[in-house]
Enzyme design. Sequence first.
Site, PDB file in Angstrom:
ATOM      1  N   GLY A 163       0.771  -1.241   0.000  1.00  0.00           N
ATOM      2  CA  GLY A 163       0.000   0.000   0.000  1.00  0.00           C
ATOM      3  C   GLY A 163       0.800   1.288   0.000  1.00  0.00           C
ATOM      4  O   GLY A 163       0.273   2.344   0.339  1.00  0.00           O
ATOM      5  N   SER A 164       2.070   1.230  -0.444  1.00  0.00           N
ATOM      6  CA  SER A 164       2.835   2.487  -0.457  1.00  0.00           C
ATOM      7  C   SER A 164       2.336   3.422  -1.569  1.00  0.00           C
ATOM      8  O   SER A 164       2.339   4.642  -1.401  1.00  0.00           O
ATOM      9  CB  SER A 164       4.335   2.221  -0.594  1.00  0.00           C
ATOM     10  N   MET A 191      -2.907  -7.480  -7.496  1.00  0.00           N
ATOM     11  CA  MET A 191      -2.240  -8.631  -8.103  1.00  0.00           C
ATOM     12  C   MET A 191      -3.251  -9.599  -8.733  1.00  0.00           C
ATOM     13  O   MET A 191      -3.243 -10.796  -8.451  1.00  0.00           O
ATOM     14  CB  MET A 191      -1.396  -9.351  -7.047  1.00  0.00           C
ATOM     15  N   LEU A 194      -7.677  -8.124 -14.604  1.00  0.00           N
ATOM     16  CA  LEU A 194      -9.094  -7.803 -14.771  1.00  0.00           C
ATOM     17  C   LEU A 194      -9.636  -8.513 -16.011  1.00  0.00           C
ATOM     18  O   LEU A 194      -8.930  -8.675 -17.005  1.00  0.00           O
ATOM     19  CB  LEU A 194      -9.290  -6.293 -14.952  1.00  0.00           C
ATOM     20  N   HIS A 243       3.186   0.035 -12.907  1.00  0.00           N
ATOM     21  CA  HIS A 243       3.996  -1.171 -13.097  1.00  0.00           C
ATOM     22  C   HIS A 243       5.473  -0.815 -12.919  1.00  0.00           C
ATOM     23  O   HIS A 243       5.935   0.197 -13.451  1.00  0.00           O
ATOM     24  CB  HIS A 243       3.747  -1.753 -14.498  1.00  0.00           C
ATOM     25  N   ASP A 257      -5.894  -2.177 -20.522  1.00  0.00           N
ATOM     26  CA  ASP A 257      -6.734  -2.848 -21.522  1.00  0.00           C
ATOM     27  C   ASP A 257      -6.871  -4.309 -21.104  1.00  0.00           C
ATOM     28  O   ASP A 257      -6.508  -4.658 -19.973  1.00  0.00           O
ATOM     29  CB  ASP A 257      -6.159  -2.664 -22.939  1.00  0.00           C
ATOM     30  N   GLY A 264      -5.186  -6.845 -21.836  1.00  0.00           N
ATOM     31  CA  GLY A 264      -3.942  -7.615 -21.727  1.00  0.00           C
ATOM     32  C   GLY A 264      -3.260  -7.413 -20.381  1.00  0.00           C
ATOM     33  O   GLY A 264      -3.760  -6.694 -19.503  1.00  0.00           O
ATOM     34  N   ASP A 279      -0.460  -5.633 -18.631  1.00  0.00           N
ATOM     35  CA  ASP A 279       0.492  -4.510 -18.711  1.00  0.00           C
ATOM     36  C   ASP A 279       0.720  -4.033 -20.142  1.00  0.00           C
ATOM     37  O   ASP A 279       1.838  -3.639 -20.514  1.00  0.00           O
ATOM     38  CB  ASP A 279       1.850  -4.901 -18.065  1.00  0.00           C
TER      39      ASP A 279
HETATM   40  C1  GRF Z   1       4.503  -1.686  -6.888  1.00  0.00           C
HETATM   41  O1  GRF Z   1       5.843  -1.946  -7.181  1.00  0.00           O
HETATM   42  C2  GRF Z   1       3.701  -1.577  -8.160  1.00  0.00           C
HETATM   43  O2  GRF Z   1       4.421  -1.058  -9.231  1.00  0.00           O
HETATM   44  C3  GRF Z   1       3.347  -3.017  -8.431  1.00  0.00           C
HETATM   45  O3  GRF Z   1       3.098  -3.566  -7.159  1.00  0.00           O
HETATM   46  C4  GRF Z   1       3.825  -2.842  -6.182  1.00  0.00           C
HETATM   47  C5  GRF Z   1       2.841  -2.366  -5.168  1.00  0.00           C
HETATM   48  O4  GRF Z   1       3.472  -1.722  -4.091  1.00  0.00           O
HETATM   49  N1  GRF Z   1       2.227  -3.115  -9.344  1.00  0.00           N
HETATM   50  P1  GRF Z   1       2.601  -0.983  -2.989  1.00  0.00           P
HETATM   51  O5  GRF Z   1       1.575  -1.995  -2.488  1.00  0.00           O
HETATM   52  O6  GRF Z   1       1.965   0.191  -3.643  1.00  0.00           O
HETATM   53  O7  GRF Z   1       3.576  -0.592  -1.917  1.00  0.00           O
END
Ligand code: GRF
Length: 207
Positions: free
Chosen positions: A17-18, A95, A98, A114, A146, A148, A150
């Site tokens: 969640g950063s 993670m 969709l 990403h 979209d 796919g 990424d």
């Molecule tokens: C990040 O590196 C983001 O690019 C990827 O997953 C990670 C999530 O990190 N899709 P956080 O949960 O936002 O700290």
Amino acid sequence: MPADAILKLGILVSGRGSNLESIVDSCSQKKIAAEIRVVISNNPGAPALEKAKKAGLACEVVPNKTGETREDYDKKIVAILLKHRVDLVVLAGFMKLLSPWFVQQFPERIINIHPSLLPAFPGLEAQKQALDYGVQFAGATVHLVDAGCDTGPILLQAAVPVKPDDTVASLSLRILHEEHQILPKAIDLLAKNKVEVSGRKIRFLPK
Ligand code: GRF
């Protein structure tokens, strides 16, 4: 959307969640013309949920169920997003892919962060992929989603150098710092109607 409207966000998270935090801070400091309406997670144990609750945000958990189709799952998420009248869906470490059906419900209104310079190194462990490949620059990408993995049109990117003694952890941290800059920036550009999408091409409109 009227130029002075506040964009209503639905943030989907699975982990730490950063990136969510960077959006929370940008909204509360009024650096971006947006507000978070709801945070949704597929992972009941996601630290991101704790961060969202601490920030006083509405949270919903939709756990993955075995045997459920992707679309059945996505219908529950979309129902929550519609209930909260969300304008823009932000995948901030969500993670789960969709379904095409979900993507159709929010055309050009879903973005993802990403940790690579797409189209290089899509999918999981992007930072490790970059190190294993031996690139000299890595980075982060915000793109429209979209159907796919990424593959959607690229909104913003930031590059960082790869250092000879980098580990996955040190490179990930350098990239993460950039993620926290470009994700809120992309949201603000969309909030201010400054993004014109034509196929894969993105044009940024002047002020
Ligand atoms: C990040 O590196 C983001 O690019 C990827 O997953 C990670 C999530 O990190 N899709 P956080 O949960 O936002 O700290």
